[in-house]
Design a protein around this motif. Sequence first.
Motif, PDB file in Angstrom:
ATOM      1  N   TYR A  18       0.846  -1.193   0.000  1.00  0.00           N
ATOM      2  CA  TYR A  18       0.000   0.000   0.000  1.00  0.00           C
ATOM      3  C   TYR A  18       0.881   1.242   0.000  1.00  0.00           C
ATOM      4  N   PRO A  19       0.396   2.336  -0.583  1.00  0.00           N
ATOM      5  CA  PRO A  19       1.177   3.576  -0.548  1.00  0.00           C
ATOM      6  C   PRO A  19       1.171   4.177   0.860  1.00  0.00           C
ATOM      7  N   ALA A  20       2.157   5.020   1.099  1.00  0.00           N
ATOM      8  CA  ALA A  20       2.206   5.726   2.381  1.00  0.00           C
ATOM      9  C   ALA A  20       0.986   6.635   2.487  1.00  0.00           C
ATOM     10  N   PRO A  21       0.325   6.640   3.632  1.00  0.00           N
ATOM     11  CA  PRO A  21      -0.852   7.500   3.787  1.00  0.00           C
ATOM     12  C   PRO A  21      -0.443   8.956   3.970  1.00  0.00           C
ATOM     13  N   ALA A  22      -1.340   9.860   3.662  1.00  0.00           N
ATOM     14  CA  ALA A  22      -1.091  11.287   3.875  1.00  0.00           C
ATOM     15  C   ALA A  22      -0.894  11.580   5.354  1.00  0.00           C
ATOM     16  N   GLU A  23      -1.630  10.852   6.186  1.00  0.00           N
ATOM     17  CA  GLU A  23      -1.516  10.999   7.644  1.00  0.00           C
ATOM     18  C   GLU A  23      -1.293   9.626   8.260  1.00  0.00           C
ATOM     19  N   PRO A  24      -0.368   9.514   9.208  1.00  0.00           N
ATOM     20  CA  PRO A  24      -0.184   8.226   9.880  1.00  0.00           C
ATOM     21  C   PRO A  24      -1.330   7.984  10.859  1.00  0.00           C
ATOM     22  N   PRO A  25      -1.522   6.733  11.249  1.00  0.00           N
ATOM     23  CA  PRO A  25      -2.546   6.467  12.268  1.00  0.00           C
ATOM     24  C   PRO A  25      -2.087   6.996  13.621  1.00  0.00           C
ATOM     25  N   VAL A  26      -3.038   7.158  14.510  1.00  0.00           N
ATOM     26  CA  VAL A  26      -2.750   7.532  15.884  1.00  0.00           C
ATOM     27  C   VAL A  26      -2.763   6.229  16.692  1.00  0.00           C
ATOM     28  N   VAL A  27      -1.638   5.895  17.309  1.00  0.00           N
ATOM     29  CA  VAL A  27      -1.559   4.679  18.114  1.00  0.00           C
ATOM     30  C   VAL A  27      -2.040   5.016  19.521  1.00  0.00           C
ATOM     31  N   VAL A  28      -3.061   4.285  19.958  1.00  0.00           N
ATOM     32  CA  VAL A  28      -3.675   4.527  21.264  1.00  0.00           C
ATOM     33  C   VAL A  28      -3.501   3.271  22.111  1.00  0.00           C
ATOM     34  N   VAL A  29      -2.853   3.431  23.255  1.00  0.00           N
ATOM     35  CA  VAL A  29      -2.626   2.312  24.174  1.00  0.00           C
ATOM     36  C   VAL A  29      -3.816   2.241  25.123  1.00  0.00           C
ATOM     37  N   LYS A  30      -4.397   1.043  25.234  1.00  0.00           N
ATOM     38  CA  LYS A  30      -5.598   0.857  26.070  1.00  0.00           C
ATOM     39  C   LYS A  30      -5.435  -0.380  26.951  1.00  0.00           C
ATOM     40  N   PRO A  31      -6.099  -0.398  28.094  1.00  0.00           N
ATOM     41  CA  PRO A  31      -6.092  -1.610  28.930  1.00  0.00           C
ATOM     42  C   PRO A  31      -6.890  -2.722  28.249  1.00  0.00           C
ATOM     43  N   HIS A  32      -6.615  -3.955  28.632  1.00  0.00           N
ATOM     44  CA  HIS A  32      -7.280  -5.086  27.985  1.00  0.00           C
ATOM     45  C   HIS A  32      -8.810  -5.001  28.085  1.00  0.00           C
ATOM     46  N   ALA A  33      -9.312  -4.424  29.167  1.00  0.00           N
ATOM     47  CA  ALA A  33     -10.772  -4.296  29.339  1.00  0.00           C
ATOM     48  C   ALA A  33     -11.407  -3.539  28.170  1.00  0.00           C
ATOM     49  N   PHE A  34     -10.690  -2.593  27.589  1.00  0.00           N
ATOM     50  CA  PHE A  34     -11.195  -1.852  26.427  1.00  0.00           C
ATOM     51  C   PHE A  34     -11.469  -2.814  25.271  1.00  0.00           C
ATOM     52  N   PHE A  35     -10.539  -3.729  25.005  1.00  0.00           N
ATOM     53  CA  PHE A  35     -10.692  -4.669  23.900  1.00  0.00           C
ATOM     54  C   PHE A  35     -11.829  -5.650  24.165  1.00  0.00           C
ATOM     55  N   THR A  36     -11.921  -6.097  25.417  1.00  0.00           N
ATOM     56  CA  THR A  36     -13.009  -6.999  25.785  1.00  0.00           C
ATOM     57  C   THR A  36     -14.352  -6.332  25.524  1.00  0.00           C
ATOM     58  N   GLU A  37     -14.479  -5.092  25.930  1.00  0.00           N
ATOM     59  CA  GLU A  37     -15.754  -4.380  25.788  1.00  0.00           C
ATOM     60  C   GLU A  37     -16.030  -3.958  24.344  1.00  0.00           C
ATOM     61  N   GLN A  38     -15.065  -3.355  23.696  1.00  0.00           N
ATOM     62  CA  GLN A  38     -15.297  -2.764  22.384  1.00  0.00           C
ATOM     63  C   GLN A  38     -15.152  -3.748  21.224  1.00  0.00           C
ATOM     64  N   ALA A  39     -14.044  -4.479  21.194  1.00  0.00           N
ATOM     65  CA  ALA A  39     -13.767  -5.372  20.056  1.00  0.00           C
ATOM     66  C   ALA A  39     -14.463  -6.717  20.193  1.00  0.00           C
ATOM     67  N   CYS A  40     -14.714  -7.117  21.443  1.00  0.00           N
ATOM     68  CA  CYS A  40     -15.262  -8.462  21.675  1.00  0.00           C
ATOM     69  C   CYS A  40     -16.644  -8.436  22.301  1.00  0.00           C
ATOM     70  N   HIS A  41     -17.299  -7.279  22.262  1.00  0.00           N
ATOM     71  CA  HIS A  41     -18.699  -7.128  22.693  1.00  0.00           C
ATOM     72  C   HIS A  41     -18.944  -7.644  24.106  1.00  0.00           C
ATOM     73  N   GLY A  49      -4.789  -6.062  19.694  1.00  0.00           N
ATOM     74  CA  GLY A  49      -4.701  -4.896  18.835  1.00  0.00           C
ATOM     75  C   GLY A  49      -5.993  -4.795  18.057  1.00  0.00           C
ATOM     76  N   TRP A  50      -6.363  -3.561  17.653  1.00  0.00           N
ATOM     77  CA  TRP A  50      -7.652  -3.405  16.988  1.00  0.00           C
ATOM     78  C   TRP A  50      -7.664  -2.133  16.173  1.00  0.00           C
ATOM     79  N   TYR A  51      -8.193  -2.238  14.966  1.00  0.00           N
ATOM     80  CA  TYR A  51      -8.457  -1.081  14.133  1.00  0.00           C
ATOM     81  C   TYR A  51      -9.933  -1.144  13.773  1.00  0.00           C
TER      82      TYR A  51
END
Length: 151
Positions: A18-41, A49-51
Motif C-alpha cells: 500500500y502507498p504511504a498515507p497522507a496521515e499516519p494512524p494515531v496509536v492509542v494504548v488501552k487496557p485489555h478491558a477496552f478490547f473486551t468491551e469494544q472489540a469483543c462485545h 490490537g484493533w483497528y
Amino acid sequence: MSDLYATLLSWAITLSGYPAPAEPPVVVVKPHAFFTEQACHGQECKVLGWYAGGKNVYIDASLDPENNLFASSILVHEMVHYLQGVARGDDALKGGVAFNIAPSCEQSIQWEHQAYAVQREYILRYGAYLPVGASMLHVHCEHAQADPAQR
C-alpha cells in the motif's frame, strides 16, 4: 508519531504494497478491558490490537512493541488495516473514529488474511517463526439460505 511507530508503519507499507498515507494512524494504548468491551462485545477474548476505522489503531497496554517482536508484529498488523481503510477511501478517516460504511464480511476476511500475511512476513524477516493467523483458516461468511421455492 514516535520513531518506533513510524518504523512499524514503514514495515506495514513495505510488506503490504500500500502507498504511504497522507496521515499516519494515531496509536492509542488501552487496557485489555477496552478490547473486551469494544472489540469483543463484552466477552473475554485474546484481542491485543484493533483497528475499527478512523484514525486510531489500538494496542493493549500489556504489550511492549519496542522490546518484543510479537508485540511489534501486532502493531504492524493493525497498521495494515489502517492502510486498507485509507486505500478504500474511507471518508471516516478525515475526522471520525469508525467506518462510515463497514466492510463486508468477505472484505473483512480478505483484509485479515492480508494483515496476517504481512505480520508473518515481518516476523520472518527478523529470523523468527511465530504462528499467527491460524484462526483465520476456517473463517467464512454466513450467507442467507436461498429460498427453497426459488430452487
